[in-house]
Design a protein around this motif. Structure first.
Motif, mmCIF file in Angstrom:
data_model
loop_
_atom_site.group_PDB
_atom_site.id
_atom_site.type_symbol
_atom_site.label_atom_id
_atom_site.label_comp_id
_atom_site.label_asym_id
_atom_site.label_seq_id
_atom_site.Cartn_x
_atom_site.Cartn_y
_atom_site.Cartn_z
ATOM 1 N N ARG A 1 0.827 -1.214 0.000
ATOM 2 C CA ARG A 1 0.000 0.000 0.000
ATOM 3 C C ARG A 1 0.857 1.258 0.000
ATOM 4 O O ARG A 1 2.067 1.215 0.226
ATOM 5 N N TRP A 2 0.191 2.365 -0.271
ATOM 6 C CA TRP A 2 0.815 3.683 -0.243
ATOM 7 C C TRP A 2 0.487 4.369 1.072
ATOM 8 O O TRP A 2 -0.606 4.206 1.613
ATOM 9 N N PHE A 3 1.438 5.151 1.575
ATOM 10 C CA PHE A 3 1.226 5.922 2.786
ATOM 11 C C PHE A 3 1.522 7.394 2.515
ATOM 12 O O PHE A 3 2.342 7.729 1.661
ATOM 13 N N CYS A 4 0.867 8.244 3.296
ATOM 14 C CA CYS A 4 1.089 9.685 3.133
ATOM 15 C C CYS A 4 2.257 10.189 3.960
ATOM 16 O O CYS A 4 2.705 11.329 3.762
ATOM 17 N N SER A 5 2.744 9.369 4.882
ATOM 18 C CA SER A 5 3.888 9.770 5.695
ATOM 19 C C SER A 5 4.574 8.535 6.249
ATOM 20 O O SER A 5 3.976 7.452 6.324
ATOM 21 N N ALA A 6 5.835 8.708 6.649
ATOM 22 C CA ALA A 6 6.578 7.606 7.257
ATOM 23 C C ALA A 6 5.951 7.202 8.584
ATOM 24 O O ALA A 6 5.906 6.015 8.934
ATOM 25 N N SER A 7 5.446 8.180 9.342
ATOM 26 C CA SER A 7 4.828 7.852 10.632
ATOM 27 C C SER A 7 3.572 7.004 10.446
ATOM 28 O O SER A 7 3.316 6.089 11.230
ATOM 29 N N ALA A 8 2.811 7.274 9.380
ATOM 30 C CA ALA A 8 1.621 6.463 9.105
ATOM 31 C C ALA A 8 2.014 5.031 8.760
ATOM 32 O O ALA A 8 1.338 4.073 9.171
ATOM 33 N N ALA A 9 3.111 4.885 8.034
ATOM 34 C CA ALA A 9 3.586 3.539 7.687
ATOM 35 C C ALA A 9 4.015 2.783 8.940
ATOM 36 O O ALA A 9 3.710 1.594 9.109
ATOM 37 N N ARG A 10 4.732 3.467 9.818
ATOM 38 C CA ARG A 10 5.171 2.812 11.060
ATOM 39 C C ARG A 10 3.983 2.394 11.918
ATOM 40 O O ARG A 10 3.966 1.298 12.486
ATOM 41 N N LEU A 11 2.987 3.256 12.016
ATOM 42 C CA LEU A 11 1.793 2.935 12.809
ATOM 43 C C LEU A 11 1.051 1.721 12.251
ATOM 44 O O LEU A 11 0.424 0.966 12.989
ATOM 45 N N ALA A 12 1.158 1.527 10.930
ATOM 46 C CA ALA A 12 0.485 0.400 10.281
ATOM 47 C C ALA A 12 1.308 -0.882 10.368
ATOM 48 O O ALA A 12 0.858 -1.943 9.897
ATOM 49 N N GLY A 13 2.531 -0.799 10.918
ATOM 50 C CA GLY A 13 3.339 -1.999 11.093
ATOM 51 C C GLY A 13 4.462 -2.192 10.102
ATOM 52 O O GLY A 13 5.094 -3.252 10.075
ATOM 53 N N TRP A 14 4.724 -1.167 9.308
ATOM 54 C CA TRP A 14 5.853 -1.241 8.364
ATOM 55 C C TRP A 14 7.101 -0.649 9.026
ATOM 56 O O TRP A 14 7.011 0.279 9.830
ATOM 57 N N ARG A 15 8.272 -1.181 8.684
ATOM 58 C CA ARG A 15 9.532 -0.625 9.174
ATOM 59 C C ARG A 15 10.258 0.088 8.048
ATOM 60 O O ARG A 15 10.040 -0.195 6.855
ATOM 61 N N ALA A 16 11.137 0.988 8.412
ATOM 62 C CA ALA A 16 11.861 1.765 7.417
ATOM 63 C C ALA A 16 12.881 0.928 6.677
ATOM 64 O O ALA A 16 13.539 0.051 7.272
ATOM 65 N N ALA A 17 13.031 1.158 5.367
ATOM 66 C CA ALA A 17 14.107 0.534 4.601
ATOM 67 C C ALA A 17 15.443 1.042 5.116
ATOM 68 O O ALA A 17 15.568 2.216 5.498
ATOM 69 N N LYS A 18 16.444 0.179 5.120
ATOM 70 C CA LYS A 18 17.752 0.577 5.648
ATOM 71 C C LYS A 18 18.498 1.520 4.707
ATOM 72 O O LYS A 18 19.333 2.301 5.137
ATOM 73 N N ARG A 19 18.222 1.416 3.388
ATOM 74 C CA ARG A 19 18.901 2.272 2.424
ATOM 75 C C ARG A 19 17.903 2.868 1.455
ATOM 76 O O ARG A 19 16.926 2.268 1.136
#
Length: 221
Positions: free
Chosen positions: A203-221
């Motif tokens: 899915r698409w997210f409007c912000s990194a914080s929204a992605a984190r809240l949904a259970g996604w983690r940040a890419a390392k690179r």
């Protein structure tokens, strides 16, 4: 000073990478592909040129397929990798990268690459290097000695799921082959090559914080 910086961000004068709009910046070059480099900590799309993608292939006049995209990346690395560049921002693109004119030792990098047949004039956005391209084509050097699909057409054939349907929501929530939920933000190394397939739960997210809240983690690179 803090108030001034806030005003710059709000007014759009503060560009990605902490660069002030209109101000030149400099740094060592790290080549990403034929038309994209990191200058210090700033990701730059070189103004007015378009080069084959790293995974793009071409055909010789005899019909042999060869890895022209990787070859271009290697050539650009040999020419400019590790050298100091000075860049002047022009705009930011849809991937939130700075589009800039850059010079190395007084040489216009875009002009040098087009003149050597390592990139094409990106006529859709600028006419700066049209004559340089014609000169390279007449000399039949670099990419002009092969049959090359227009890089923008190549990108379009694989663009499904790669361009945000809503520019306000550009964060890509990808699911890896191991099932890991990883999000990519514009400017990261694998952002452009990552496609989102909603039928797989991506899915698409409007912000990194929204992605984190949904259970996604940040890419390392």
């Amino acid at each position: 000073m803090r108030t001034l910086m806030i005003m710059m961000v709000v007014s759009g004068l503060w560009l990605p990478g902490g660069v002030l709009a209109g101000n030149a910046f400099s740094g060592a070059v790290r080549v990403i592909d034929g038309d994209t480099v990191d200058v210090g900590d700033v990701r730059v799309r070189l103004h007015g040129i378009d080069a084959p993608e790293t995974d793009q292939t071409c055909r010789t006049e005899q019909g042999q397929v060869w890895a022209c995209g990787k070859w271009v990346t290697d050539q650009v690395t040999t020419l400019f990798g590790g050298r100091m560049a000075e860049c002047t921002p022009v705009i930011t693109d849809k991937y939130n990268r700075i589009v800039a004119r850059c010079t190395v030792a007084g040489q216009d990098v875009g002009h040098e690459l087009v003149s050597a047949g390592l990139a094409f004039a990106y006529r859709k956005y600028a006419q700066d290097y049209v004559f340089a391209e014609k000169g390279a084509a007449i000399r039949d050097i670099g990419l002009h000695a092969s049959r090359v699909q227009n890089p923008s057409q190549f990108r379009q054939t694989r663009a499904v799921g790669r361009i945000p349907p809503d520019r306000a929501c550009p964060v890509k929530g990808n699911i890896s082959s191991q099932g890991s939920r990883i999000y990519h933000v514009p400017g990261q190394r694998d952002y452009e090559r990552t496609g989102i397939r909603t039928e797989r739960g991506e899915r698409w997210f409007c912000s990194a914080s929204a992605a984190r809240l949904a259970g996604w983690r940040a890419a390392k690179r």
